[in-house]
Design an enzyme around this catalytic site. Sequence first.
Site, short mmCIF file in Angstrom:
data_model
loop_
_atom_site.label_atom_id
_atom_site.label_comp_id
_atom_site.label_asym_id
_atom_site.label_seq_id
_atom_site.Cartn_x
_atom_site.Cartn_y
_atom_site.Cartn_z
N ALA A 19 0.79 -1.21 0.11
CA ALA A 19 -0.03 0.20 -0.04
C ALA A 19 0.90 1.33 -0.05
O ALA A 19 0.24 2.33 -0.20
CB ALA A 19 -1.00 0.00 1.07
N SER A 22 4.47 3.99 3.98
CA SER A 22 5.63 4.40 4.77
C SER A 22 6.40 5.44 4.16
O SER A 22 7.60 5.14 3.45
CB SER A 22 6.51 3.03 5.14
OG SER A 22 7.68 3.46 6.06
N LEU A 23 6.17 6.66 4.37
CA LEU A 23 7.01 7.61 4.09
C LEU A 23 8.16 7.89 4.57
O LEU A 23 8.94 7.66 5.54
CB LEU A 23 6.24 9.14 4.51
CG LEU A 23 7.08 10.51 4.04
CD1 LEU A 23 6.88 10.40 2.41
CD2 LEU A 23 6.58 11.67 4.91
N GLY A 24 9.23 7.93 3.37
CA GLY A 24 10.70 7.81 3.68
C GLY A 24 11.30 6.54 3.45
O GLY A 24 12.59 6.53 3.33
N SER A 28 9.02 0.67 -0.15
CA SER A 28 7.63 0.67 -0.03
C SER A 28 7.23 1.75 -0.75
O SER A 28 6.02 1.46 -1.54
CB SER A 28 7.43 1.23 1.72
OG SER A 28 6.18 1.34 1.71
N HIS A 128 0.02 3.46 10.25
CA HIS A 128 -0.23 2.05 10.08
C HIS A 128 0.59 1.28 11.30
O HIS A 128 0.32 0.02 11.56
CB HIS A 128 0.12 1.68 8.81
CG HIS A 128 1.58 1.95 8.44
ND1 HIS A 128 2.28 2.95 8.28
CD2 HIS A 128 2.46 0.87 8.07
CE1 HIS A 128 3.35 2.60 7.86
NE2 HIS A 128 3.82 1.37 7.80
N GLU A 163 11.20 4.02 17.47
CA GLU A 163 10.83 2.76 16.69
C GLU A 163 11.83 1.44 16.91
O GLU A 163 11.97 0.80 16.07
CB GLU A 163 11.40 3.32 15.39
CG GLU A 163 10.70 4.84 14.95
CD GLU A 163 9.56 4.44 13.77
OE1 GLU A 163 9.64 3.62 13.30
OE2 GLU A 163 8.46 4.98 14.04
N HIS A 231 15.58 4.24 9.22
CA HIS A 231 16.22 3.78 10.27
C HIS A 231 17.53 3.32 10.51
O HIS A 231 18.32 3.21 9.35
CB HIS A 231 15.45 2.33 10.77
CG HIS A 231 14.02 2.30 11.08
ND1 HIS A 231 13.21 1.56 10.67
CD2 HIS A 231 13.28 3.24 11.78
CE1 HIS A 231 12.06 1.86 10.83
NE2 HIS A 231 11.87 3.00 11.72
N ASP A 233 19.44 1.07 11.25
CA ASP A 233 19.73 -0.35 10.72
C ASP A 233 19.73 -0.47 9.31
O ASP A 233 20.18 -1.47 8.82
CB ASP A 233 18.74 -1.36 11.49
CG ASP A 233 17.10 -1.44 11.06
OD1 ASP A 233 16.95 -0.79 10.28
OD2 ASP A 233 16.57 -2.15 11.44
N ASN A 342 8.79 -4.25 0.33
CA ASN A 342 7.81 -3.43 1.08
C ASN A 342 8.57 -2.79 2.16
O ASN A 342 8.24 -1.88 2.91
CB ASN A 342 6.89 -4.44 1.85
CG ASN A 342 5.62 -3.87 1.91
OD1 ASN A 342 5.50 -2.72 1.59
ND2 ASN A 342 4.56 -4.42 2.50
N CYS A 348 15.42 -6.31 9.45
CA CYS A 348 14.09 -5.66 9.79
C CYS A 348 13.40 -6.63 10.55
O CYS A 348 12.13 -6.48 11.29
CB CYS A 348 13.40 -5.01 8.79
SG CYS A 348 14.09 -3.55 8.17
#
Length: 417
Positions: A19, A22-24, A28, A128, A163, A231, A233, A342, A348
Site C-alpha cells: 500500500a 511508509s513515507l521515507g 515501500s 499504520h 521505533e 532507521h 539499521d 515492502n 528488519c
Amino acid sequence: MALTEINFDGIVGPSHNYAGLSLGNLASSKNAGKISQPRAAALQGVEKMRANLRLGLAQGAFLPQRRPNRLWLERLATSPEEADSALLANAMSASCMWTANAATVSPAPDTADGKCHLTPANLVTMPHRSLEWPETLAQLRCAFADDSYFKVHDPVPAPFGDEGAANFMRLTRAHGEPGLEIFVYGETGAPFPARQHVQASKAVARIHRLDPERVLFVQQSPEAIAAGAFHNDVVAVANETVLFCHEQAFADREGFFADLTAKMPEAQIVEVPADRVSLPEAIRTYLFNAQLVTLPQGGMALILPTEAQESERVWGWLEEMIAGNGPIRQLIPVDVRQSMANGGGPACLRLRVLADPAHIDPHFLMDEAKLDAIATTIAQTWPEGIDAEQLRNAELWSAIEKARAALYETLGLSELI
C-alpha cells in the site's frame, strides 16, 4: 544462568500487501499498488529462520497481529466496510512482521536490577505502525512472563517517537558480558521525517535502569535519512565488538567513533567508504540491514539480502573485506524479496533478545518441527496474492482472519487470538 542471543523473527502476516504507507521508505513507495504474495513472503521468512537454526543459532518468532484491525477502526468510529481507502489500508498493514521495530531490549548484564528489560516501541510517526504496540505488548508479556528474569514495560508516551531496536546497537566483549548500549536518534532529513526522537531514546535508557557511563546517544546523519535510511539499521549494524557501518551513517562520525573507542577500546569499526559504495546503493541493496551474528564455531557471519549479492559494487567490496583479516569472515545471502519489496530486509525481520531460553515461553521458540508446522499452515491458509484493489473485499478479510487463527492454533497460542 546461560545467556543466549535469540533472534525473534516476525512471521509475515496473511494481509501482507503493498500500500506504500511508509513515507521515507523508498522501497515501500516504489512498489505501492503492486500485487503482493503473502504466502511466498511468509515462506521466505520461515526459510530464513530455518537457515539460522542450521547455522546453530537460537531462533524465536512473533506472530501476526489482527488484520484488519477492527478495534482500531472502531475507535475511529468506522469499520472495514465503511472506512475510507487510506484508513482501511492502515488497518490492513502487515508491518508488525518487522520485529526490529517491536521493542528495545536491554539484557540483564547491562541493567541495575539484573533483569532483561523490554520496552515496546510506540511507533507514533506512522499511522499504520502506531496501532501495533498493544498486541506487541501482549505477546512480549506472554513470551517473557517470568518476572524473576524479565521486565516488560509500557511504551514511551507520545509524542516522542520510538521505533525500537532498529535504532539501537549494543557492543560488548561477549554477549553475556556487560555492554555499551548505543541509541541512535534522528533529526528531520528533508523531505522525510526522522522517526526516533532523542527524548524517547533517553527515556528508554532510564526505564531500563542503564548505567549512564555505558550508554551513548548518537545522531543519525540527516543525509542518510534524506537518502531513505528511515532507521539506523539501514546504514549500520553491530555485534559483540564489531560496528559495521556506512561512512555517512552518523551526523558526527568522528565524535561518535572517539566516544565509542574511549568507552570500549576493543571496538572494531568496519566502515564502508562512500566512494566505494554510495549511500543510495547501500540503501537500495540493504547492505547494512543484515544480521551480523557470532557463529557457534567462532567468527562472525553477515546474513544479508540477495539484492546485495546482485550489486557489483556492493558484492565486490564485501568480497574484498572477507579476503582480508577482519572480524567478519562469512557472507550468507538470503532470499527475502517480498519483505524487501515492502522496505524491510533480514535485520528488519528480527528482534535480538539475550536471555536464558529456559525462562522464555517455549511456544515462541523455534525448532525444525515447529517451522515445518508453520510452513504447512501458511501453505494451506495464506492468500497467494493480494492486489491493492482487493483490500475492500470482505472475503479477503475473512480469509486473513481464519489464516491467522490457524497459525495461533498451530503454535498452541489460541488465548492470544
